[in-house]
Design a protein around this motif. Structure first.
Motif, mmCIF file in Angstrom:
data_model
loop_
_atom_site.group_PDB
_atom_site.id
_atom_site.type_symbol
_atom_site.label_atom_id
_atom_site.label_comp_id
_atom_site.label_asym_id
_atom_site.label_seq_id
_atom_site.Cartn_x
_atom_site.Cartn_y
_atom_site.Cartn_z
ATOM 1 N N PHE A 13 0.817 -1.209 0.000
ATOM 2 C CA PHE A 13 0.000 0.000 0.000
ATOM 3 C C PHE A 13 0.858 1.269 0.000
ATOM 4 O O PHE A 13 0.406 2.324 -0.452
ATOM 5 N N LEU A 14 2.066 1.177 0.519
ATOM 6 C CA LEU A 14 2.956 2.338 0.460
ATOM 7 C C LEU A 14 3.330 2.653 -0.984
ATOM 8 O O LEU A 14 3.384 3.815 -1.384
ATOM 9 N N LEU A 18 2.104 5.887 -3.171
ATOM 10 C CA LEU A 18 3.128 6.726 -3.774
ATOM 11 C C LEU A 18 2.831 6.964 -5.250
ATOM 12 O O LEU A 18 2.922 8.091 -5.752
ATOM 13 N N LEU A 19 2.449 5.898 -5.950
ATOM 14 C CA LEU A 19 2.104 6.024 -7.369
ATOM 15 C C LEU A 19 0.868 6.894 -7.561
ATOM 16 O O LEU A 19 0.805 7.707 -8.487
ATOM 17 N N ALA A 20 -0.126 6.720 -6.685
ATOM 18 C CA ALA A 20 -1.340 7.536 -6.774
ATOM 19 C C ALA A 20 -1.012 9.013 -6.596
ATOM 20 O O ALA A 20 -1.558 9.878 -7.286
ATOM 21 N N VAL A 140 -4.637 2.612 -1.261
ATOM 22 C CA VAL A 140 -4.972 2.673 -2.681
ATOM 23 C C VAL A 140 -4.693 1.308 -3.299
ATOM 24 O O VAL A 140 -3.608 0.750 -3.128
ATOM 25 N N SER A 141 -5.682 0.771 -4.014
ATOM 26 C CA SER A 141 -5.521 -0.541 -4.640
ATOM 27 C C SER A 141 -4.852 -0.401 -6.006
ATOM 28 O O SER A 141 -4.817 0.685 -6.596
ATOM 29 N N TRP A 142 -4.367 -1.540 -6.524
ATOM 30 C CA TRP A 142 -3.777 -1.525 -7.856
ATOM 31 C C TRP A 142 -4.829 -1.219 -8.919
ATOM 32 O O TRP A 142 -4.521 -0.613 -9.954
#
Length: 289
Positions: A13-14, A18-20, A140-142
């Motif tokens: 989830f980290l 981060l990507l989000a 945040v999910s994939w």
């Protein structure tokens, strides 16, 4: 920050958060400068709060009509209503010249009220609505990351396609119309893109505080650079820092990442204003020719 980097390989989830944040930064850089330049902050706020009604409706339908509503989730519901609100505002501005403030306030209040009402009529604690209202960057999910990639790709393509029209429209609407630019079409496209950006950013800071991230990085960049290309680049970089560094710094503390991001964005903007004021005074006190 050290704890965040240490846990990054073990906590998926980290990474998704981060990507989000970085994908949201891209949305800020692509659309934020036009929103600020066109003075669409209040319009974007109305769109964001109207989208809450779509989120609440999706939650309600999932509980009482699961078969018929399999295709709609809270993100999709919010996106549909946000785009519909943007189109409504564009049509209203074309017809009346500007969106009446009272009607804007009514849209703002109605969306929030319907969203909360429908969620309360749904059994159980509605964590999805809370996530959309106040953000949930820690989980945040994939699937959400993939959706954000698609939305950002759409924003990038539309911005590249309409950049010249957006720029002409923001600088001088009347002059743009004389040059053959359809103000109604450009305004509508820009509002729809702002609606999409609102939904992207809601994944990070929530719909309640989304305007902060949509506008302040661009406003901060505009203090120091003049060209729209430079504002887009600088605001993207500023937003990238704001959506990553504060989250890392408050990791493992009682401070929520979403609040840290918003406070950092406001603090950065105020600091930029102070720097500009200080520089202006120094220049004003410099030697005269």
């Amino acid at each position: 920050m050290i704890g965040f980097l240490r846990d990054l390989p073990d906590n998926p989830f980290l990474l998704t958060g981060l990507l989000a944040g970085l994908l949201s930064a891209l949305a800020c850089g692509l659309i934020g400068p036009y929103v600020v330049g066109r003075r669409m902050v209040l319009l974007s706020g109305a769109i964001a709060h109207a989208a809450v009604g779509g989120v609440g409706l999706a939650i309600f339908l999932a509980a009482y009509a699961p078969t018929a509503s399999r295709w709609i989730d809270p993100l999709t519901g919010g996106l549909i209503v946000a785009v519909a609100a943007a189109i409504f505002i564009a049509v209203a501005e074309t017809r009346w010249g500007s969106m009446p403030e009272t009607l804007l306030a009514a849209m703002w209040a109605l969306g929030m009220s319907l969203g909360v009402l429908l969620a309360k009529m749904t059994p159980g604690y509605q964590s999805q609505l809370m996530a959309f209202l106040f953000g949930n960057i820690s989980y945040v999910s994939w699937r959400q990351v993939k959706t954000l990639v698609l939305l950002d790709a759409l924003l990038a393509a539309a911005t590249a396609l309409f950049h010249k029209q957006f720029l002409a429209f923001c600088l001088d609407r009347e002059q743009a119309e004389l040059q053959g630019v359809s103000a109604a079409v450009v305004n509508g496209v820009l509002l729809v893109l702002a609606a999409i950006a609102v939904i992207v950013l809601a994944q990070v800071v929530g719909l309640v505080m989304v305007i902060t991230l949509l506008t302040l990085p661009a406003a901060t960049a505009a203090i120091f650079v003049n060209s729209i290309a430079a504002v887009i680049l600088v605001s993207t970089l500023v937003a990238a820092v704001l959506t990553t560094l504060p989250r890392m710094l408050v990791y493992g503390t009682v401070i929520s990442a979403e609040s840290a991001i918003v406070i950092a964005a406001v603090g950065t903007y105020l600091a930029a204003l102070a720097v500009r004021e200080g520089l202006g005074r120094l220049v004003g006190k410099g030697p005269k020719a």
